[in-house]
Design a protein around this motif. Structure first.
Motif, PDB file in Angstrom:
ATOM      1  N   VAL A  46       0.850  -1.173   0.000  1.00 33.93           N
ATOM      2  CA  VAL A  46       0.000   0.000   0.000  1.00 33.93           C
ATOM      3  C   VAL A  46       0.892   1.230   0.000  1.00 33.93           C
ATOM      4  N   GLU A  47       0.589   2.193  -0.864  1.00 34.24           N
ATOM      5  CA  GLU A  47       1.380   3.423  -0.888  1.00 34.24           C
ATOM      6  C   GLU A  47       0.872   4.382   0.183  1.00 34.24           C
ATOM      7  N   ILE A  48       1.792   4.899   0.975  1.00 32.10           N
ATOM      8  CA  ILE A  48       1.439   5.900   1.984  1.00 32.10           C
ATOM      9  C   ILE A  48       2.360   7.101   1.816  1.00 32.10           C
ATOM     10  N   SER A  49       1.880   8.225   2.272  1.00 32.50           N
ATOM     11  CA  SER A  49       2.668   9.448   2.267  1.00 32.50           C
ATOM     12  C   SER A  49       2.590  10.053   3.661  1.00 32.50           C
ATOM     13  N   VAL A  50       3.736  10.221   4.292  1.00 31.38           N
ATOM     14  CA  VAL A  50       3.805  10.689   5.673  1.00 31.38           C
ATOM     15  C   VAL A  50       4.846  11.800   5.754  1.00 31.38           C
ATOM     16  N   THR A  51       4.546  12.836   6.499  1.00 34.09           N
ATOM     17  CA  THR A  51       5.522  13.902   6.726  1.00 34.09           C
ATOM     18  C   THR A  51       6.221  13.637   8.055  1.00 34.09           C
ATOM     19  N   VAL A  52       7.528  13.390   7.987  1.00 32.67           N
ATOM     20  CA  VAL A  52       8.305  13.081   9.186  1.00 32.67           C
ATOM     21  C   VAL A  52       9.329  14.192   9.395  1.00 32.67           C
ATOM     22  N   PRO A  63       0.959  -4.048   4.342  1.00 30.09           N
ATOM     23  CA  PRO A  63      -0.100  -3.547   5.226  1.00 30.09           C
ATOM     24  C   PRO A  63       0.097  -3.817   6.711  1.00 30.09           C
ATOM     25  N   ARG A  64       0.855  -4.849   7.066  1.00 31.50           N
ATOM     26  CA  ARG A  64       1.040  -5.162   8.493  1.00 31.50           C
ATOM     27  C   ARG A  64       2.230  -4.445   9.112  1.00 31.50           C
ATOM     28  N   THR A  65       2.924  -3.598   8.359  1.00 28.27           N
ATOM     29  CA  THR A  65       4.089  -2.895   8.883  1.00 28.27           C
ATOM     30  C   THR A  65       3.692  -1.941  10.003  1.00 28.27           C
ATOM     31  N   LEU A  66       4.331  -2.091  11.155  1.00 28.71           N
ATOM     32  CA  LEU A  66       4.075  -1.176  12.267  1.00 28.71           C
ATOM     33  C   LEU A  66       4.689   0.187  11.971  1.00 28.71           C
ATOM     34  N   LEU A  67       4.109   1.229  12.528  1.00 27.87           N
ATOM     35  CA  LEU A  67       4.631   2.570  12.304  1.00 27.87           C
ATOM     36  C   LEU A  67       6.072   2.697  12.792  1.00 27.87           C
ATOM     37  N   VAL A  68       6.400   2.083  13.916  1.00 30.40           N
ATOM     38  CA  VAL A  68       7.777   2.150  14.418  1.00 30.40           C
ATOM     39  C   VAL A  68       8.749   1.489  13.437  1.00 30.40           C
ATOM     40  N   GLN A  69       8.323   0.397  12.818  1.00 32.44           N
ATOM     41  CA  GLN A  69       9.177  -0.256  11.821  1.00 32.44           C
ATOM     42  C   GLN A  69       9.344   0.635  10.597  1.00 32.44           C
ATOM     43  N   TYR A  70       8.262   1.286  10.188  1.00 34.87           N
ATOM     44  CA  TYR A  70       8.324   2.186   9.038  1.00 34.87           C
ATOM     45  C   TYR A  70       9.309   3.322   9.305  1.00 34.87           C
ATOM     46  N   ILE A  71       9.211   3.925  10.486  1.00 39.11           N
ATOM     47  CA  ILE A  71      10.101   5.041  10.826  1.00 39.11           C
ATOM     48  C   ILE A  71      11.560   4.600  10.810  1.00 39.11           C
ATOM     49  N   ARG A  72      11.834   3.450  11.378  1.00 35.35           N
ATOM     50  CA  ARG A  72      13.213   2.978  11.477  1.00 35.35           C
ATOM     51  C   ARG A  72      13.748   2.426  10.144  1.00 35.35           C
ATOM     52  N   GLU A  73      12.944   1.623   9.466  1.00 36.18           N
ATOM     53  CA  GLU A  73      13.442   0.895   8.303  1.00 36.18           C
ATOM     54  C   GLU A  73      13.234   1.621   6.975  1.00 36.18           C
ATOM     55  N   HIS A  74      12.142   2.326   6.816  1.00 35.60           N
ATOM     56  CA  HIS A  74      11.876   3.027   5.551  1.00 35.60           C
ATOM     57  C   HIS A  74      12.410   4.453   5.575  1.00 35.60           C
ATOM     58  N   VAL A  75      12.174   5.153   6.685  1.00 38.00           N
ATOM     59  CA  VAL A  75      12.616   6.539   6.788  1.00 38.00           C
ATOM     60  C   VAL A  75      14.072   6.619   7.254  1.00 38.00           C
ATOM     61  N   GLY A  76      14.536   5.595   7.981  1.00 33.34           N
ATOM     62  CA  GLY A  76      15.930   5.547   8.409  1.00 33.34           C
ATOM     63  C   GLY A  76      16.237   6.327   9.668  1.00 33.34           C
ATOM     64  N   LEU A  77      15.224   6.611  10.480  1.00 33.06           N
ATOM     65  CA  LEU A  77      15.421   7.332  11.743  1.00 33.06           C
ATOM     66  C   LEU A  77      15.346   6.333  12.889  1.00 33.06           C
ATOM     67  N   LEU A 106       0.427   1.256  16.208  1.00 35.94           N
ATOM     68  CA  LEU A 106      -0.199   1.713  14.975  1.00 35.94           C
ATOM     69  C   LEU A 106       0.429   1.038  13.773  1.00 35.94           C
ATOM     70  N   LEU A 107      -0.372   0.821  12.762  1.00 34.30           N
ATOM     71  CA  LEU A 107       0.153   0.387  11.479  1.00 34.30           C
ATOM     72  C   LEU A 107       0.605   1.628  10.710  1.00 34.30           C
ATOM     73  N   ALA A 108       1.617   1.454   9.877  1.00 29.70           N
ATOM     74  CA  ALA A 108       2.098   2.582   9.080  1.00 29.70           C
ATOM     75  C   ALA A 108       0.988   3.151   8.208  1.00 29.70           C
ATOM     76  N   VAL A 109       0.133   2.281   7.667  1.00 30.26           N
ATOM     77  CA  VAL A 109      -0.946   2.772   6.800  1.00 30.26           C
ATOM     78  C   VAL A 109      -1.950   3.631   7.556  1.00 30.26           C
TER      79      VAL A 109
END
Length: 197
Positions: A46-52, A63-77, A106-109
């Motif tokens: 699923v495509e998401i757009s988030v301002t970090v 779809p099951r990606t947790l927000l914390v995983q998204y922040i660490r693994e996709h955004v690199g923070l 929370l889920l990233a989506v």
């Protein structure tokens, strides 16, 4: 009470991300669960757009990606720590649309379209620490430091709601964040020092 918490009510993760699922009318209970499992089995992202921290990130996520995983693994923070994965410790606390939340709940989506601030976004662009970060440093509000990012995020949210807390208010307000080193006295003193500046 300002404890970092999950954010209910963001809706169906697939719908909030703009994904239309076949035959979703009148889905309830097991049908709804089956709808999500279809996406999981098919491996549909699923495509998401988030301002970090003021920067917009657009990614395809499972779809099951947790927000914390998204922040660490996709955004690199990686300042947002994973502590318990059960919403008990608060190490993963961030600000979502200005509210302290535990990003493992929370889920990233569910954060699609949201504005997120992590610990990396608290300091000024020139490196000047946020007053809460400075207070933690001056009052030795950290030991191993693992809980510190989440504590800072929860504490700034607390002071936003209650600018002049008592010691009791701070202890109650931070009860959703755990310190492995049990350094609570200095954490509370740090928050009070920041409030008094």
């Amino acid at each position: 009470m300002v404890t970092a918490r999950g954010r209910p009510g963001r809706g169906d993760p697939c719908q909030s991300a703009g994904v239309s699922a076949p035959n979703t009318a009148n889905t309830t209970g097991a049908d709804h669960d089956d709808h999500h499992s279809q996406y999981e089995r098919r491996g549909i992202n699923v495509e998401i757009s988030v301002t970090v921290n003021g920067v917009t990130h657009t990614n395809d996520v499972e779809p099951r990606t947790l927000l914390v995983q998204y922040i660490r693994e996709h955004v690199g923070l990686t300042g947002t720590n994973i502590g318990c994965d059960t919403s008990s410790c608060g190490a993963c606390s961030i600000h979502l649309d200005g509210e302290a939340v535990k990003s493992c709940t929370l889920l990233a989506v569910q954060a699609d379209g949201a504005a997120i601030t992590t610990i990396e976004g608290m300091a000024s662009a020139d490196g000047t620490l946020h007053p809460m970060q400075q207070a933690f440093m001056e009052n030795h509000g950290l030991q191993c430091g693992y809980c510190t990012p989440g504590m800072v995020m929860a504490a700034t949210s607390l002071l936003k709601e209650n600018p002049n807390p008592s010691e009791h208010d701070v202890r109650i307000g931070l009860e959703g964040n755990l310190c492995r080193c049990t350094g609570y006295h200095n954490i509370v003193q740090s928050v009070l020092a920041c409030a008094n500046k």
